[in-house]
Write an enzyme that holds these catalytic residues in place. Sequence first.
Site, PDB file in Angstrom:
ATOM      1  N   SER A 109      25.197  37.482  30.163  1.00  0.00           N
ATOM      2  CA  SER A 109      25.085  38.932  30.135  1.00  0.00           C
ATOM      3  C   SER A 109      26.122  39.489  29.166  1.00  0.00           C
ATOM      4  O   SER A 109      27.154  38.856  28.915  1.00  0.00           O
ATOM      5  CB  SER A 109      25.331  39.517  31.531  1.00  0.00           C
ATOM      6  OG  SER A 109      25.512  40.922  31.485  1.00  0.00           O
ATOM      7  N   TYR A 154      30.404  39.661  39.020  1.00  0.00           N
ATOM      8  CA  TYR A 154      29.285  39.431  38.106  1.00  0.00           C
ATOM      9  C   TYR A 154      29.781  39.104  36.701  1.00  0.00           C
ATOM     10  O   TYR A 154      29.323  38.142  36.068  1.00  0.00           O
ATOM     11  CB  TYR A 154      28.391  40.669  38.081  1.00  0.00           C
ATOM     12  CG  TYR A 154      27.171  40.543  37.203  1.00  0.00           C
ATOM     13  CD1 TYR A 154      26.080  39.774  37.588  1.00  0.00           C
ATOM     14  CD2 TYR A 154      27.104  41.202  35.967  1.00  0.00           C
ATOM     15  CE1 TYR A 154      24.960  39.672  36.785  1.00  0.00           C
ATOM     16  CE2 TYR A 154      25.991  41.106  35.160  1.00  0.00           C
ATOM     17  CZ  TYR A 154      24.915  40.336  35.575  1.00  0.00           C
ATOM     18  OH  TYR A 154      23.805  40.219  34.767  1.00  0.00           O
ATOM     19  N   ALA A 155      30.736  39.880  36.198  1.00  0.00           N
ATOM     20  CA  ALA A 155      31.265  39.646  34.861  1.00  0.00           C
ATOM     21  C   ALA A 155      31.946  38.284  34.767  1.00  0.00           C
ATOM     22  O   ALA A 155      31.808  37.575  33.762  1.00  0.00           O
ATOM     23  CB  ALA A 155      32.248  40.758  34.488  1.00  0.00           C
ATOM     24  N   ASN A 161      17.754  31.349  34.631  1.00  0.00           N
ATOM     25  CA  ASN A 161      17.705  32.804  34.618  1.00  0.00           C
ATOM     26  C   ASN A 161      18.030  33.441  35.968  1.00  0.00           C
ATOM     27  O   ASN A 161      18.448  34.597  36.030  1.00  0.00           O
ATOM     28  CB  ASN A 161      16.305  33.258  34.168  1.00  0.00           C
ATOM     29  CG  ASN A 161      16.074  34.732  34.376  1.00  0.00           C
ATOM     30  OD1 ASN A 161      16.561  35.570  33.622  1.00  0.00           O
ATOM     31  ND2 ASN A 161      15.331  35.072  35.424  1.00  0.00           N
ATOM     32  N   VAL A 212      18.372  27.995  44.183  1.00  0.00           N
ATOM     33  CA  VAL A 212      19.180  27.267  43.202  1.00  0.00           C
ATOM     34  C   VAL A 212      20.620  27.078  43.645  1.00  0.00           C
ATOM     35  O   VAL A 212      21.371  26.331  43.005  1.00  0.00           O
ATOM     36  CB  VAL A 212      19.138  27.945  41.815  1.00  0.00           C
ATOM     37  CG1 VAL A 212      17.718  27.980  41.277  1.00  0.00           C
ATOM     38  CG2 VAL A 212      19.747  29.337  41.863  1.00  0.00           C
ATOM     39  N   LYS A 219      29.234  35.539  34.668  1.00  0.00           N
ATOM     40  CA  LYS A 219      28.504  35.494  33.409  1.00  0.00           C
ATOM     41  C   LYS A 219      29.386  35.002  32.257  1.00  0.00           C
ATOM     42  O   LYS A 219      28.905  34.349  31.326  1.00  0.00           O
ATOM     43  CB  LYS A 219      27.925  36.873  33.099  1.00  0.00           C
ATOM     44  CG  LYS A 219      26.802  37.276  34.054  1.00  0.00           C
ATOM     45  CD  LYS A 219      25.663  36.273  34.057  1.00  0.00           C
ATOM     46  CE  LYS A 219      24.480  36.737  34.875  1.00  0.00           C
ATOM     47  NZ  LYS A 219      23.352  35.773  34.860  1.00  0.00           N
TER      48      LYS A 219
END
Length: 259
Positions: free
Chosen positions: A139, A160-161, A87, A61, A164
Amino acid sequence: MNDKVAIVTGSGSGLGKAIASRFALEGATVVVADLNESTTADTVREIKDAGGKASGCKVDVTQQKDVGRLMADVAHAHGRVDILVNNAGITHYRDFSSTSGADWDAVLNLDLKGVFFCAQAAAPYMRRQQHGKIVNISSSLGTGTTPHVGSLSPGASSAYASAKAAVIQLTKTLARELGPSGVNVNCVAPGFFLTPLTGAVRSPEEVEEHIRVRKSMAVLNRAGKTEELAHAVLFLASEEASFITGHTLYVDGGRTDRM
């Protein structure tokens, strides 16, 4: 979901697999889109063994051309693209002081750029139909900050934070963009769920401590079950949520760091 065509990225395992299986149980024709051909085949086989309809597709993706090919192939095979669940994602925790540009890019490319590419590629088909459902998976880390369990500091989850959190804002932007064409774009922010990723980068002792801490942070005092996340995604992808768009649904057991 009878006669609906649903693409679920990252559905070879974990939450994506649960979502794909739930959609198939409701009668959708599911496209299991994942980079791992082995787990993709396993998910497709399990869905078919349960009486569902599914096919697999290897896709990266983060590659715009790859995603475009996926959407074209699905539209050619089935005549439509009804549902897209974004996802696919990774966690890539590194100590804040030593996080490299490559670490940052690896997470942002998959967790954010991949969502954008997939939505962008699906949009023309949904606009042509004047109907479609896009559900992005964010998340709880995209809604607030939490202590990192183990030896790493909270900054270890910065990439990551950030990705998201951006997915939540991207959801709102795409809802505005595609709403006039009859396309609903929503988001689900999961809390703590036990998936293969839980133990992928942790020792058994770290996994045990991670589970203990994360369970204590939810007012329901437990981890979520993958099927519980799938139920929420199913709702947002269904006609029962036809007047909901631009929304983020928290499926986190009542995380006290957010409440």
